[in-house]
Write a protein that holds these residues in place. Structure first.
Motif, PDB file in Angstrom:
ATOM      1  N   LEU A   4      33.464  40.110  42.103  1.00 37.08           N
ATOM      2  CA  LEU A   4      34.721  39.970  41.370  1.00 37.08           C
ATOM      3  C   LEU A   4      35.218  41.329  40.890  1.00 37.08           C
ATOM      4  O   LEU A   4      36.399  41.671  41.043  1.00 37.08           O
ATOM      5  CB  LEU A   4      34.532  39.011  40.197  1.00 37.08           C
ATOM      6  N   CYS A  10      38.529  43.432  42.404  1.00 36.24           N
ATOM      7  CA  CYS A  10      39.629  43.916  41.555  1.00 36.24           C
ATOM      8  C   CYS A  10      39.869  45.403  41.758  1.00 36.24           C
ATOM      9  O   CYS A  10      41.020  45.861  41.816  1.00 36.24           O
ATOM     10  CB  CYS A  10      39.328  43.623  40.086  1.00 36.24           C
ATOM     11  N   VAL A  26      46.276  38.889  42.822  1.00 32.91           N
ATOM     12  CA  VAL A  26      45.303  37.911  42.327  1.00 32.91           C
ATOM     13  C   VAL A  26      44.741  37.088  43.476  1.00 32.91           C
ATOM     14  O   VAL A  26      43.527  36.812  43.547  1.00 32.91           O
ATOM     15  CB  VAL A  26      45.946  37.005  41.260  1.00 32.91           C
ATOM     16  N   LEU A  33      41.086  39.558  35.268  1.00 30.16           N
ATOM     17  CA  LEU A  33      39.935  39.169  36.086  1.00 30.16           C
ATOM     18  C   LEU A  33      38.848  40.234  36.051  1.00 30.16           C
ATOM     19  O   LEU A  33      37.647  39.917  36.009  1.00 30.16           O
ATOM     20  CB  LEU A  33      40.382  38.923  37.531  1.00 30.16           C
ATOM     21  N   ILE A  37      40.704  36.787  44.566  1.00 31.78           N
ATOM     22  CA  ILE A  37      39.990  35.503  44.627  1.00 31.78           C
ATOM     23  C   ILE A  37      39.418  35.251  46.023  1.00 31.78           C
ATOM     24  O   ILE A  37      38.278  34.784  46.175  1.00 31.78           O
ATOM     25  CB  ILE A  37      40.928  34.364  44.195  1.00 31.78           C
TER      26      ILE A  37
END
Length: 350
Positions: free
Chosen positions: A127, A131, A155, A90, A159
């Motif tokens: 995003l 992360c 994850v 990601l 998100i």
């Protein structure tokens, strides 16, 4: 001789036609290029070519890292290295998007381009920093307890954090473009920055949490924490620089219309390369690096305990015949010693 005036007239006509064509096109671009793509090849505005080249190199590097992870995925067996693979992909996807978005600031704006800029800027950065925040939390767990959270949990965390910025950007576009019937390109720089407040909060929280990755008893994970601190610190500097120029610097220099797009494009590629050099490349290297063999003895490692010093006879199994001969010789020695002592007593008595 009568043909010379006609030839000279034709020659000047060709020169005049060529000069008129060149006057309508930019230096370095062809005659059939659309005006909106001029900055991709205009040698008079060299910033577009430089940004294009650096962003293209970033795209190729990011794709190469993603390919390396995909190829090495079946050979990664350690739980601590396998759990963050989802956020690694990601993160690389977000970095790839940053490099791709830089091209949207080289192309001249229209309604579609402006909508893409306004929506993707905050979403892609959210995003990436989500992360990094999940990675900081993971490394903190590893440094303190030696165990990593599950990959699905990481994850899902990323998100959920990113969806907040998606909602904010969507509402901003709906309120300004759909409800108020404004043009997508007609927004103030301050409005553009105010929508990114959530991303700034992510940056600050990530930087603060990354400082705690240096506190713990498992030393081998602290190197990842140091790289994370450097990445977030440089990101803070980049954000302070581009917001200062975008909000105040370009106005003071009276270059608002000419420098706004280059400022944002440079901020994108600078952030992308910081993410690659100080985080992505290092994490990919640590992930694909094979684990050291536990049974292999390193004779040059002074931290290992020394072998205990024991008698030679306890460590080596000597032959049985040798042990019997040695026992026999010891009996003879003791017998001879006893005979000498007995003879000495008899002599003394006499």
């Amino acid at each position: 001789m009568k043909t010379h005036p006609a030839v000279v007239l034709l020659f000047f006509f060709v020169i005049g036609y060529g000069s008129s064509e060149n006057s309508t096109t930019s230096r370095g671009c062809g005659l059939d290029i659309f005006p909106r793509y001029v900055y991709l090849c205009d040698l008079d505005a060299i910033w577009g070519i430089v940004v294009e080249a650096v962003a293209g190199a970033g795209v190729l590097t990011t794709l190469l890292l993603m390919l390396i992870l995909l190829v090495r995925l079946p050979f990664i067996t350690e739980k601590e290295k396998k759990s963050p693979l989802g956020i690694h992909f990601l993160f690389l996807l977000g970095t790839l998007g940053l490099f791709g978005l830089a091209f949207a600031f080289i192309i001249q704006e229209d309604e579609a381009i402006c909508s893409t800029r306004r929506f993707l800027w905050g979403v892609l950065f959210s995003l990436c920093f989500s992360c990094l925040l999940a990675q900081a939390w993971r490394i903190r767990k590893l440094v303190r307890h030696g165990k990593s959270p599950s990959g699905c949990y990481l994850v899902g965390m990323v998100i959920c954090l990113m969806l907040v910025q998606v909602i904010i950007a969507t509402e901003w576009i709906i309120l300004t473009v759909v409800r108020e019937k404004k043009m997508a390109c007609s927004y103030e720089p301050m409005d553009f920055v105010m929508v990114l407040i959530y991303v700034m909060v992510l940056i600050v929280v990530t930087f603060g949490l990354s400082l705690f990755t240096l506190c713990g008893k498992f030393q081998k994970w602290k190197k990842n924490g140091i790289c994370l601190i450097i990445t977030t610190f440089l990101s803070v500097l980049i954000w302070v620089a581009w917001m200062t120029m975008y909000l105040y610097g370009n106005n003071e220099l009276k270059k608002k219309d000419q420098w706004n797009d280059p400022t944002l494009a440079i901020a994108l590629i600078a952030s992308g390369w910081v993410f690659l050099i100080f985080h992505a490349i290092i994490e990919v290297h640590c992930t694909i690096l094979p684990a050291p063999q536990e049974n292999t003895t390193n004779y040059f490692d002074t931290s290992q305990p020394r072998m205990r010093e024991t008698p030679f006879e306890e460590d080596i199994q000597l032959p049985r015949s040798y042990m019997e001969n040695k026992a026999f010789s010891m009996d003879e020695h003791n017998a001879g010693k006893w005979d000498r002592s007995l003879l000495f007593d008899i002599t003394k008595t006499v």
